[in-house]
Write an enzyme that holds these catalytic residues in place. Sequence first.
Site, short mmCIF file in Angstrom:
data_model
loop_
_atom_site.label_atom_id
_atom_site.label_comp_id
_atom_site.label_asym_id
_atom_site.label_seq_id
_atom_site.Cartn_x
_atom_site.Cartn_y
_atom_site.Cartn_z
N SER A 1 6.98 12.70 1.34
CA SER A 1 7.54 11.51 1.83
C SER A 1 7.40 11.49 3.30
O SER A 1 8.18 12.43 4.22
CB SER A 1 9.08 11.39 1.62
OG SER A 1 9.66 10.45 2.26
N ASP B 1 2.04 3.06 -1.97
CA ASP B 1 2.33 1.74 -2.17
C ASP B 1 1.43 0.68 -2.51
O ASP B 1 1.73 -0.50 -2.82
CB ASP B 1 2.57 1.06 -0.36
CG ASP B 1 3.91 1.96 0.02
OD1 ASP B 1 4.65 2.29 -0.59
OD2 ASP B 1 3.90 1.79 1.42
N ARG C 1 8.55 2.42 13.50
CA ARG C 1 8.44 3.38 14.48
C ARG C 1 8.46 2.88 15.92
O ARG C 1 9.12 3.30 16.80
CB ARG C 1 7.11 4.15 14.22
CG ARG C 1 7.46 5.09 12.81
CD ARG C 1 6.06 5.47 11.94
NE ARG C 1 6.26 6.25 10.89
CZ ARG C 1 6.87 5.76 9.72
NH1 ARG C 1 6.96 4.70 9.43
NH2 ARG C 1 6.63 6.60 8.59
#
Length: 429
Positions: free
Chosen positions: A165, A317, A26
């Site tokens: 998401s 994750d 980002r």
Amino acid sequence: MIKSLRAARTLSGVVNLPGDKSISHRYAMLAAISEGTSVFSGFASSRDCHSTLDCLRALGVEVSVSGDTVAIQGRGLSGLKKSRQVLDAGNSGTTIRLLSGILAGHPFETAITGDSSLSGRPMGRIIRPLQQMGAVVESRDGGLPPLKIRGGQLKSVRYTLPVASAQVKSCVLLAGLYADATTAVEETIPTRSHTEIALREFGATVRISGNWIEVDPNPHLRGQTLRVPGDLSGAAFFLAGAALVPGSELLLPGVGLNPSRRTLLDYLVRSGLDLKVLNEREDAGEPRGDLRVRYSPDLLQSRMPPIQGNDTASMIDEIPVLAVLGAHTAGLEISDAGELRVKESDRISAIAANLRAMGAEVSEKPDGLTIQGGQTLQSADIVTRNDHRIGMAFAVAALAAKGETRIIDAECADVSFPGFWETLAGVAR
Ligand code: S3P
């Protein structure tokens, strides 16, 4: 590369983590569309983040890398140049999905593709909102990479995410910078909030009200000098390792503790892990702290709390390594994790196959796993499917298994944690 591992006697010492992968992507993308120079220290050395930097270079952005410091000369909000080549996002879903949001605001055509894993991952989830906003997006077989994106002035949308998401949320918010009015995204299941935080750091106006996140268009983004915190998802392997190996004590300094990610820590403490957060501080809107973890025999005796609902999304994750922990303890039930089937590999199937190879009793559900636990795991050849988190999770499984476990295609760890094998060897006795 094949890595052979045996049970460790103990784990001890300091674990220096790579920079947070999500935050690094980002920062790099926002720096590219800001005015002025940005300098990031602690930038992720991961292969995925280097895919982002390479794509930005192909779009005319000057990027220099020196160790873990990255300097980016911003080109302004609409200053990216048409690439002469097809962009290659490699293995990185974050690169292709977030960058597509920015490319949708640029008035030229860009083709973007990735490796064989990424080429099988669903892109319809970003194509639909980008098309609603007015971008022209083509894909292969109704939603797979390569994507061809022709952007320009976009229409604002109010978009409710159909899947939990952060990549889709971020794609729409980034496209919203190029819209004709405020864009809003609703998420009913919270996901990582790094885009919202980073947008504000670079000068965009972001408002959050209930489940809705709004971004105003046409901001004046300015280059920043920022430090990327250590990657909590990378830390998870060492937290789990210390939980399993007798006498272990590890210190992990400077780890990112964003509230949308630290569910993992609360969950591990609830499971019985002796884990302390020390020296908590905040920088650039991102909390960080040092983690001290100690071997926790109590955790090994009991069944781990079920992972379900919003917790699944916040720990998505970390599920491969939590599943490994579940197999070494008295068991674990994982639900609401259908998204794991469309990660770098079908992680539900990869976890089940490798745990079974090590002698665990596991059953697959469409959206999760039931892990019986309570058995001593045996060594096996681990088929990573070139998925970094599968490779590293089963390295942890090997630390408390009988015999010599071989991790096949172990170099896949570089996707998020270059130096993982050396770091592990440095603390394992
Ligand atoms: C990420 C979001 C998650 C996560 C991935 C990184 C991000 O993916 O699994 O590793 O940086 O936004 P989804 O958005 O597909 O859940």
